[in-house]
Scaffold this active site. Structure first.
Site, PDB file in Angstrom:
ATOM      1  N   LEU A 184     -12.391   0.566  -3.719  1.00  0.00           N
ATOM      2  CA  LEU A 184     -12.301  -0.697  -4.470  1.00  0.00           C
ATOM      3  C   LEU A 184     -12.095  -0.422  -5.951  1.00  0.00           C
ATOM      4  O   LEU A 184     -12.336  -1.274  -6.795  1.00  0.00           O
ATOM      5  CB  LEU A 184     -13.554  -1.554  -4.235  1.00  0.00           C
ATOM      6  CG  LEU A 184     -13.784  -1.946  -2.772  1.00  0.00           C
ATOM      7  CD1 LEU A 184     -15.086  -2.729  -2.622  1.00  0.00           C
ATOM      8  CD2 LEU A 184     -12.619  -2.771  -2.225  1.00  0.00           C
ATOM      9  N   SER A 185     -11.708   0.805  -6.243  1.00  0.00           N
ATOM     10  CA  SER A 185     -11.280   1.137  -7.594  1.00  0.00           C
ATOM     11  C   SER A 185     -12.405   1.151  -8.624  1.00  0.00           C
ATOM     12  O   SER A 185     -12.262   0.641  -9.732  1.00  0.00           O
ATOM     13  CB  SER A 185     -10.263   0.075  -8.013  1.00  0.00           C
ATOM     14  OG  SER A 185      -9.164   0.659  -8.514  1.00  0.00           O
ATOM     15  N   ASP A 187      -4.244   0.444  -9.664  1.00  0.00           N
ATOM     16  CA  ASP A 187      -5.662   0.156  -9.901  1.00  0.00           C
ATOM     17  C   ASP A 187      -5.957  -0.189 -11.364  1.00  0.00           C
ATOM     18  O   ASP A 187      -6.572  -1.221 -11.635  1.00  0.00           O
ATOM     19  CB  ASP A 187      -6.528   1.328  -9.421  1.00  0.00           C
ATOM     20  CG  ASP A 187      -6.263   1.675  -7.957  1.00  0.00           C
ATOM     21  OD1 ASP A 187      -5.619   0.862  -7.271  1.00  0.00           O
ATOM     22  OD2 ASP A 187      -6.692   2.748  -7.514  1.00  0.00           O
ATOM     23  N   GLU A 223       0.840  -1.211   0.000  1.00  0.00           N
ATOM     24  CA  GLU A 223       0.000   0.000   0.000  1.00  0.00           C
ATOM     25  C   GLU A 223       0.869   1.252   0.000  1.00  0.00           C
ATOM     26  O   GLU A 223       1.845   1.339   0.757  1.00  0.00           O
ATOM     27  CB  GLU A 223      -0.895  -0.032   1.246  1.00  0.00           C
ATOM     28  CG  GLU A 223      -2.256   0.522   1.015  1.00  0.00           C
ATOM     29  CD  GLU A 223      -3.067  -0.309   0.028  1.00  0.00           C
ATOM     30  OE1 GLU A 223      -3.100   0.064  -1.170  1.00  0.00           O
ATOM     31  OE2 GLU A 223      -3.660  -1.311   0.444  1.00  0.00           O
TER      32      GLU A 223
HETATM   33  C1  GLA Z   1      -5.171   4.615  -4.279  1.00  0.00           C
HETATM   34  C2  GLA Z   1      -4.438   4.886  -5.589  1.00  0.00           C
HETATM   35  C3  GLA Z   1      -3.436   3.767  -5.885  1.00  0.00           C
HETATM   36  C4  GLA Z   1      -2.535   3.490  -4.684  1.00  0.00           C
HETATM   37  C5  GLA Z   1      -3.356   3.339  -3.413  1.00  0.00           C
HETATM   38  C6  GLA Z   1      -2.508   3.204  -2.180  1.00  0.00           C
HETATM   39  O1  GLA Z   1      -5.974   3.497  -4.423  1.00  0.00           O
HETATM   40  O2  GLA Z   1      -5.351   4.978  -6.645  1.00  0.00           O
HETATM   41  O3  GLA Z   1      -2.667   4.098  -7.009  1.00  0.00           O
HETATM   42  O4  GLA Z   1      -1.580   4.500  -4.539  1.00  0.00           O
HETATM   43  O5  GLA Z   1      -4.240   4.418  -3.221  1.00  0.00           O
HETATM   44  O6  GLA Z   1      -1.765   2.028  -2.231  1.00  0.00           O
END
Ligand code: GLA
Length: 392
Positions: free
Chosen positions: A134-135, A181, A44
């Site tokens: 969750l992207s 992501d 992370e």
């Molecule tokens: C967000 C960003 C990722 C990553 C995470 C932390 O999700 O979109 O690119 O940096 O935070 O790991």
């Protein structure tokens, strides 16, 4: 099933999307695409430091049913927002962070990458919760890229498409996120997490330990100001890399950092300590998975949480509560916050046979402790963005 549209109680989301297409545009969609959300097992705040991440593509995804058009326009109906938006390819007008900007931005970035695009009309539906970490936005961008590639005859190179989508997010939408992501939404693999080297974009699929399941644990908290805290962390990491004369924190071992930590501002030293140890944990976690060692993977996840909480300071009281409650369960190997932090989701690795019990007990205990209603779901790992057959 939450459909955000007409009630179709037993229908799956792809069926609903295809059905709605037929209602709106008269005729069946020619193409159906899917791109998944993700949860990160470990690694992370390492992606923008050229480091390592170990996410998996989850069973929740963005789906677009579509059909090409010949007038250079894109028209898209969103089930979630219950509205249609339209734009002309090549246009440059933006409306802040409205949902259609993720689609427009992806079209723009594909154009910048030299692809000649055809327009299309479609319906988009998603069961990736928005703003939960969750992207959902990378999933929308990858689904959009997959849709454009399908109707425009563009070769599908997952890593190249992830870079296009990251550019859309960074330069069109204005979020300075890393590559994790879009990469995992592009390269996800069923039953596996994917170790991604965020410098070279080399990937390696690693199987989930036998007999385990991944549980996504939404704290039901969303925090404002995440962008500014995120950008501040990025700047702090860059400052430490510059102080050590290396291109990125990826290039610093924990031992090298500690040897020079005394000349750093203590806050910056803490930030860098998280990143360099997290890179080491992530590589160790991939080894543990290859060896099928769930307990070791779990311990690394727990250590990752402590580091995010104490050194990187991106956790929150609710995330800490969820993680502690999960870790206290006997069927849990490990748990940590996941994603950018401050709110959103945590992730746990649990014994498969006891995952229902885990969900029930942790949900009840979290609600008791915080007064908030959490949402926990068990997820398998799925494949990345793809074209799927249109349901009949
Ligand atoms: C967000 C960003 C990722 C990553 C995470 C932390 O999700 O979109 O690119 O940096 O935070 O790991």
């Amino acid at each position: 099933m939450e459909t955000y549209g007409k009630p179709m109680p037993d229908a799956t989301l792809p069926e609903i999307v295809a059905h709605r297409f037929a209602d709106l545009y008269d005729g069946a969609p020619g193409v159906l695409v899917r791109a998944p959300g993700r949860v990160n097992l470990i690694g992370e705040h390492t992606d923008y430091n050229d480091g390592f991440v170990l996410p998996l593509a989850i069973e929740r995804a963005v789906w677009i049913a579509l059909r090409p058009r010949d007038d250079g326009a894109v028209r898209l109906y969103s089930l979630h927002h219950q509205e249609a938006r339209e734009f002309a390819l090549g246009g440059r007008e933006r409306e802040g962070r409205a949902w259609i900007e993720y689609v427009k931005g992806t079209a723009w970035a594909l154009g910048e990458a030299g692809h000649a695009l055809r327009g299309w009309e479609g319906v988009v539906g998603s069961d990736v919760p928005i703003g939960a970490g969750l992207s959902s936005s990378a999933a929308l961008e990858l689904a959009t890229a997959r849709a454009f590639a399908a109707v425009s005859g563009v070769d599908w190179d997952p890593a190249a498409m992830a870079l296009v989508c990251q550019r859309a997010e960074n330069e069109w939408v204005g979020m300075k996120c890393g590559i994790m992501d879009p990469m995992i939404s592009a390269v996800g693999r069923a039953g596996h997490a994917v170790l991604i080297d965020c410098r070279t974009l080399a990937t390696g699929a690693v199987p989930l330990p036998p007999g385990t399941r991944v549980v996504v644990m939404d704290t039901s908290t969303r925090r404002g100001l995440v962008d500014s805290a995120y950008n501040e962390r990025r700047r702090q990491c860059e400052a430490v890399a510059a102080a050590f004369g290396v291109p990125a924190l990826r290039d610093l071992s924990a031992a090298e950092l500690e040897a020079g930590a005394a000349r750093l501002d203590p806050l910056l030293a803490r930030r860098a300590r998280h990143v360099v140890t997290e890179n080491e944990r992530t590589l160790a976690a991939a080894d543990a998975m290859r060896a099928g060692e769930a307990a070791l993977l779990g311990r690394l996840m727990n250590a990752g949480h402590r580091s995010l909480r104490d050194y990187y300071e991106v956790s929150s009281p609710e995330l800490d509560a969820m993680v502690e409650i999960a870790q206290a369960r006997p069927e849990c190997h490990g748990a940590r916050m996941t994603g950018a932090g401050f709110g959103g989701c945590a992730v746990a690795l649990v014994d498969k046979g006891d995952s229902a019990e885990f969900v029930e007990r942790v949900s009840a205990r979290y609600q008791e402790a915080t007064g908030k209603e959490p949402r926990l779901h068990v997820t398998g790992a799925t494949g990345g963005a793809e074209i799927v057959p249109v349901p009949g």
